[in-house]
Design an enzyme around this catalytic site. Sequence first.
Site, mmCIF file in Angstrom:
data_model
loop_
_atom_site.group_PDB
_atom_site.id
_atom_site.type_symbol
_atom_site.label_atom_id
_atom_site.label_comp_id
_atom_site.label_asym_id
_atom_site.label_seq_id
_atom_site.Cartn_x
_atom_site.Cartn_y
_atom_site.Cartn_z
ATOM 1 N N HIS A 97 -22.366 -27.941 -68.906
ATOM 2 C CA HIS A 97 -23.700 -28.012 -68.302
ATOM 3 C C HIS A 97 -23.672 -28.940 -67.083
ATOM 4 O O HIS A 97 -22.768 -29.761 -66.924
ATOM 5 C CB HIS A 97 -24.719 -28.494 -69.339
ATOM 6 C CG HIS A 97 -25.080 -27.433 -70.355
ATOM 7 N ND1 HIS A 97 -26.371 -27.021 -70.586
ATOM 8 C CD2 HIS A 97 -24.310 -26.683 -71.186
ATOM 9 C CE1 HIS A 97 -26.390 -26.083 -71.534
ATOM 10 N NE2 HIS A 97 -25.150 -25.854 -71.910
ATOM 11 N N HIS A 117 -26.528 -24.464 -67.324
ATOM 12 C CA HIS A 117 -25.083 -24.251 -67.199
ATOM 13 C C HIS A 117 -24.620 -24.611 -65.793
ATOM 14 O O HIS A 117 -25.311 -24.333 -64.815
ATOM 15 C CB HIS A 117 -24.725 -22.795 -67.498
ATOM 16 C CG HIS A 117 -25.012 -22.398 -68.913
ATOM 17 N ND1 HIS A 117 -24.731 -21.150 -69.416
ATOM 18 C CD2 HIS A 117 -25.551 -23.102 -69.939
ATOM 19 C CE1 HIS A 117 -25.079 -21.102 -70.692
ATOM 20 N NE2 HIS A 117 -25.592 -22.264 -71.021
ATOM 21 N N ASP A 139 -19.412 -21.267 -68.052
ATOM 22 C CA ASP A 139 -19.465 -20.352 -69.197
ATOM 23 C C ASP A 139 -18.112 -20.266 -69.900
ATOM 24 O O ASP A 139 -17.244 -19.481 -69.509
ATOM 25 C CB ASP A 139 -19.898 -18.950 -68.741
ATOM 26 C CG ASP A 139 -21.362 -18.899 -68.344
ATOM 27 O OD1 ASP A 139 -22.094 -19.870 -68.640
ATOM 28 O OD2 ASP A 139 -21.767 -17.886 -67.721
ATOM 29 N N ARG A 197 -29.010 -27.133 -78.822
ATOM 30 C CA ARG A 197 -27.818 -27.904 -78.460
ATOM 31 C C ARG A 197 -27.515 -28.828 -79.636
ATOM 32 O O ARG A 197 -28.363 -29.615 -80.028
ATOM 33 C CB ARG A 197 -28.102 -28.695 -77.185
ATOM 34 C CG ARG A 197 -28.510 -27.773 -76.046
ATOM 35 C CD ARG A 197 -28.973 -28.488 -74.786
ATOM 36 N NE ARG A 197 -29.399 -27.462 -73.814
ATOM 37 C CZ ARG A 197 -29.497 -27.650 -72.508
ATOM 38 N NH1 ARG A 197 -29.239 -28.831 -71.982
ATOM 39 N NH2 ARG A 197 -29.871 -26.667 -71.720
#
Length: 220
Positions: A97, A117, A139, A197
Amino acid sequence: MPRAFLLLACSLVATACADESEDYTQDSFDPIEAGDGSSEEEMTAFTQNASYATARLDPLGESAATGTVTFTQTEDGVVVEYDLVGLELGEHGFHVHQNGDCGRGDDGTPGGAAGGHFNPLDAPHGAPSDDRDGRHVGDLGNVTSEAGGTTGGVARGQKTDSMISLSGPTSIVGRALVLHQGQDDLSSQPSGDAGDRIACGVIELAAPPAGVGTDSTPRD
Ligand code: CU
Ligand code: ZN
């Protein structure tokens, strides 16, 4: 008279002015960000080599997920090796992130301060196997946890990624590695619908352990 005085003043302060601009140049060119107890010389060496980085993941919210992820720059890309425990069984979204901050977001969401991201190339969310136009740099897909730990599932393994880097515009150093409760479907926008998260750690350059890159023994 005023003119002569001005010339004199200039010659007197010239040295000081030059020093100041030189300092400014060095400061603004300094690639070293927040250190972590390491000396400046060591950090400079790490930054120049930029071959190895680590993230220590701590649990977020009610989660018990924790672990370590290491990143080793090789000619084929960055080898990402993960050792995570305390997970529910199954697949978990695994991303870099934007922000190196694992705190709560403005709305109180655990890990929300990490932002979205890491996406320096302004691409849509995708799979690690997608090309640069089809995925965020951050990713990294999913990791899969299996039974075996004393505190829940264990996810151990490694993957090599060709998009992330430890230096330059796609550098993940100083950003956050985030693990999610659910599976990243690798297509939903903007983040794969991976749910909460559950663990987060800031990626920091480190000295490579002895033998890194030369040990071909498989882990289990
Ligand atoms: Cu994520
Ligand atoms: Zn993404």
